[in-house]
Design a protein around this motif. Structure first.
Motif, PDB file in Angstrom:
ATOM      1  N   ALA A  47      46.224  24.677  28.261  1.00  0.00           N
ATOM      2  CA  ALA A  47      47.305  23.687  28.398  1.00  0.00           C
ATOM      3  C   ALA A  47      47.235  23.002  29.763  1.00  0.00           C
ATOM      4  O   ALA A  47      47.467  21.797  29.871  1.00  0.00           O
ATOM      5  CB  ALA A  47      48.657  24.352  28.192  1.00  0.00           C
ATOM      6  N   ARG A  48      46.926  23.759  30.792  1.00  0.00           N
ATOM      7  CA  ARG A  48      46.820  23.211  32.150  1.00  0.00           C
ATOM      8  C   ARG A  48      45.733  22.140  32.223  1.00  0.00           C
ATOM      9  O   ARG A  48      45.934  21.073  32.810  1.00  0.00           O
ATOM     10  CB  ARG A  48      46.509  24.355  33.113  1.00  0.00           C
ATOM     11  CG  ARG A  48      46.384  23.964  34.557  1.00  0.00           C
ATOM     12  CD  ARG A  48      46.137  25.206  35.390  1.00  0.00           C
ATOM     13  NE  ARG A  48      46.140  24.936  36.808  1.00  0.00           N
ATOM     14  CZ  ARG A  48      46.132  25.874  37.723  1.00  0.00           C
ATOM     15  NH1 ARG A  48      46.152  27.161  37.379  1.00  0.00           N
ATOM     16  NH2 ARG A  48      46.122  25.553  38.998  1.00  0.00           N
ATOM     17  N   LYS A 100      46.681  19.066  30.089  1.00  0.00           N
ATOM     18  CA  LYS A 100      47.706  18.270  30.771  1.00  0.00           C
ATOM     19  C   LYS A 100      47.062  17.237  31.701  1.00  0.00           C
ATOM     20  O   LYS A 100      47.607  16.155  31.909  1.00  0.00           O
ATOM     21  CB  LYS A 100      48.632  19.197  31.560  1.00  0.00           C
ATOM     22  CG  LYS A 100      49.789  18.491  32.263  1.00  0.00           C
ATOM     23  CD  LYS A 100      50.651  19.479  32.998  1.00  0.00           C
ATOM     24  CE  LYS A 100      50.075  19.641  34.381  1.00  0.00           C
ATOM     25  NZ  LYS A 100      50.866  20.440  35.301  1.00  0.00           N
ATOM     26  N   HIS A 101      45.892  17.571  32.214  1.00  0.00           N
ATOM     27  CA  HIS A 101      45.159  16.657  33.096  1.00  0.00           C
ATOM     28  C   HIS A 101      44.177  15.781  32.325  1.00  0.00           C
ATOM     29  O   HIS A 101      43.325  15.123  32.925  1.00  0.00           O
ATOM     30  CB  HIS A 101      44.425  17.441  34.186  1.00  0.00           C
ATOM     31  CG  HIS A 101      45.358  18.085  35.159  1.00  0.00           C
ATOM     32  ND1 HIS A 101      46.080  17.377  36.094  1.00  0.00           N
ATOM     33  CD2 HIS A 101      45.706  19.377  35.328  1.00  0.00           C
ATOM     34  CE1 HIS A 101      46.810  18.209  36.808  1.00  0.00           C
ATOM     35  NE2 HIS A 101      46.617  19.429  36.360  1.00  0.00           N
TER      36      HIS A 101
END
Length: 175
Positions: free
Chosen positions: A157-158, A161-162
């Protein structure tokens, strides 16, 4: 042959409560290693990739044969002070403190498309730092590729997100 079945879980390593996912059992198995590399080659054989970057140290184990099979160059992303020529680095936060990864300044040309490879995505801190480092050099991440995703730790997810695409051959949820 399911890749996940060839990965050993070591309880309470490196500290109490951690379930360490050990790929050495997958890699020592000649069929397991071949199937793992072959699956990644099939995924990326038609992709527009210029370089395959591997994160120290277990990422090297997959990134180098993958680069070879795809006919692309391999780029090591290493811990601070391990590369012999001029480097560019990126500092990132760990649970307790900071760390730094580096890449040779001539490893990636502006505009090159890079596949980032590591063995496992957990919290995503190192992979995110590697993506930022490649971006500093003018490279473009095509995808972040892992053998194992630990989705409960939020790394996928991290990265997503980018704006990064993430692929993993298998997942271990929970503990």
């Amino acid at each position: 042959m399911p890749i996940k079945s060839r990965i050993r879980t070591v309880p309470h390593y490196p500290k109490q409560g951690v379930m360490f996912r050990d790929i050495t059992t997958l890699l020592k198995d000649p069929v397991g290693l071949r199937v793992t590399v072959d699956e990644l080659v099939r995924r990326y054989v038609d992709a527009s990739i210029d370089k395959v970057a591997g994160i120290e140290s277990r990422g090297f184990i997959l990134a180098a044969p993958l680069a070879y099979a795809l006919g692309k160059g391999f780029v090591p992303i290493r811990k601070k002070g391990k590369l012999p020529a001029e480097t560019i680095g990126h500092d990132y936060e760990l649970e307790y403190g900071t760390d730094r990864i580096e890449i040779h300044t001539d490893a990636i040309e502006k505009g090159e498309k890079v596949l980032l490879v590591d063995d496992l995505i957990a919290t995503g801190g190192t992979a995110e730092a590697a993506c930022k480092l490649i971006g500093k050099m003018g490279g473009r991440i095509i995808e972040c590729c892992f053998i194992i995703d630990l989705p409960d730790l939020g790394g996928r997810a991290r990265l997503e997100k980018h704006g990064h695409n993430v692929f993993a051959l298998c997942e271990f949820e929970g503990d």
